[in-house]
Design an enzyme around this catalytic site. Sequence first.
Site, mmCIF file in Angstrom:
data_model
loop_
_atom_site.group_PDB
_atom_site.id
_atom_site.type_symbol
_atom_site.label_atom_id
_atom_site.label_comp_id
_atom_site.label_asym_id
_atom_site.label_seq_id
_atom_site.Cartn_x
_atom_site.Cartn_y
_atom_site.Cartn_z
ATOM 1 N N ASP A 13 0.820 -1.223 0.000
ATOM 2 C CA ASP A 13 0.000 0.000 0.000
ATOM 3 C C ASP A 13 0.850 1.269 0.000
ATOM 4 O O ASP A 13 0.407 2.325 0.459
ATOM 5 C CB ASP A 13 -0.940 0.034 1.220
ATOM 6 C CG ASP A 13 -1.785 -1.215 1.339
ATOM 7 O OD1 ASP A 13 -2.416 -1.581 0.330
ATOM 8 O OD2 ASP A 13 -1.798 -1.824 2.426
ATOM 9 N N LYS A 16 2.585 2.134 -5.105
ATOM 10 C CA LYS A 16 3.235 1.580 -6.291
ATOM 11 C C LYS A 16 2.464 1.882 -7.559
ATOM 12 O O LYS A 16 3.045 2.145 -8.609
ATOM 13 C CB LYS A 16 3.384 0.062 -6.144
ATOM 14 C CG LYS A 16 4.247 -0.395 -5.005
ATOM 15 C CD LYS A 16 4.306 -1.902 -4.911
ATOM 16 C CE LYS A 16 2.959 -2.531 -4.611
ATOM 17 N NZ LYS A 16 2.393 -2.141 -3.314
ATOM 18 N N GLY A 40 -4.100 -4.283 -4.315
ATOM 19 C CA GLY A 40 -4.951 -3.136 -4.613
ATOM 20 C C GLY A 40 -4.117 -1.941 -5.003
ATOM 21 O O GLY A 40 -3.271 -1.498 -4.235
ATOM 22 N N HIS A 41 -4.291 -1.439 -6.220
ATOM 23 C CA HIS A 41 -3.582 -0.248 -6.681
ATOM 24 C C HIS A 41 -4.614 0.830 -6.992
ATOM 25 O O HIS A 41 -5.561 0.598 -7.740
ATOM 26 C CB HIS A 41 -2.775 -0.529 -7.959
ATOM 27 C CG HIS A 41 -1.701 -1.555 -7.772
ATOM 28 N ND1 HIS A 41 -0.912 -1.605 -6.663
ATOM 29 C CD2 HIS A 41 -1.297 -2.575 -8.570
ATOM 30 C CE1 HIS A 41 -0.047 -2.613 -6.786
ATOM 31 N NE2 HIS A 41 -0.277 -3.220 -7.924
ATOM 32 N N GLN A 218 1.757 -5.999 -3.214
ATOM 33 C CA GLN A 218 2.119 -6.023 -1.789
ATOM 34 C C GLN A 218 3.487 -5.347 -1.566
ATOM 35 O O GLN A 218 3.912 -4.548 -2.376
ATOM 36 C CB GLN A 218 2.089 -7.452 -1.235
ATOM 37 C CG GLN A 218 0.716 -8.082 -1.188
ATOM 38 C CD GLN A 218 0.395 -8.895 -2.412
ATOM 39 O OE1 GLN A 218 1.257 -9.483 -3.054
ATOM 40 N NE2 GLN A 218 -0.868 -8.956 -2.767
#
Length: 422
Positions: A13, A16, A40-41, A218
């Site tokens: 988180d 990235k 999750g991006h 991650q």
Amino acid sequence: MSGIVVVGSQWGDEGKGKITDYLAQKADVVVRYQGGNNAGHTIEFNGQKFALRLIPSGIFTSGNVILGNGMVINPKALLEEMKYLNDAGVSTDGIKISDRAHVILPYHLEIDAMQEKLRGDKNIGTTKKGIGPTYVDKYARIGIRVGEFIHEELFRSRLEEVLPLKLREYPELDFHVEDIFQEYKEYAKMIKPMVTDTGLLLDEYFRQDKKVLFEGAQGTMLDIDYGTYPYVTSSHPGANGVCEGAGIGPVNIDEVIGIVKAYTTRVGSGAFPTEIDDEVGNRIREVGREYGTVTKRPRRIGWFDAVVVNQSRRMSGLTGLSIMLLDVLTGIETLKLCTAYQLNGEIIHALPAVIQELDKVEPIYEEMPGWSEDITHVTSFEELPINCQNYLKRISELVHCPIAMFSVGPDREQTIILKEVI
């Protein structure tokens, strides 16, 4: 040739997606090399906000993206994400999927949830997306790969072979070969045109002197070997996972950019030496909107931990840092940087391998004065308040790595580049 890796260098988180999106403007292709839709991006640009889980954020720029062999892919989730993008006017025609990636099937999700429940208060805090159980099948050599999945009779044959093994291991599961086959063969038809030998495709890109950007999911502290085991993910998120997860050699990697927040966050269970459980931590969480992209869980907040980022630097061979969410710290009178740990009276500069020892470490802090000026509109390092400049310089010194860029807001234009890496 030019291979650049973007690595989350804390517990994930870190931002990235934003940096990958920024660098992807100059890349010919963007490659995801591990993990699944547990990632999750969040990408923001032109007044729009997108949340991605499987598809690399390069989909918004070059449009050419690869889901590598090191990934585990839920075809249903992938097709839903493609529709989400298509509905927003974003083309997904440039997606290529490795025929060697493994397929997440519905029994993997059920097993994931069952295992977490059985762990009780020792649960790992997984997203229950079936990631771990799919990797277990991969290494037990009973997984179903994409190359098999897209051929109907082969897919049915493999289901008939594998599902009885899973039912014997987990008799409470209620799945039938025909039910899974009838639903998932339709997904297979839809993704089949995207499936190819992506390792061969990447080799062609490199021989043509193309710019290739690798995006992990991650963070390195969730690495299956070097993270805070057992509270980790099931793959190698750092640059150490690129070669295996994308099918390339190390000579193809030129730059490795470690993405870190100006502070630290973590989602789920596990040791977190610099955690702030007070008003300052709550303030950072709310200002930084620190809630999980996938789970919406509130993230745990901590001070910047140089021990963690140094371990990431060693693991991934970082050539530069990208400091994210610097603006979130504006207005905090005194900032802390963790420079080392103390364990049983001894000063240490690395994370213990044994989680019971990591739970006992005490962070050693260095305090620095904060800044109150609004930095969201700065366009250079020199425009930052002097205390903010000193904070960045000290991070660079502690981590033994130059700062390549820093971010002062969520938008693409709020990224200040100090070193061109692509």
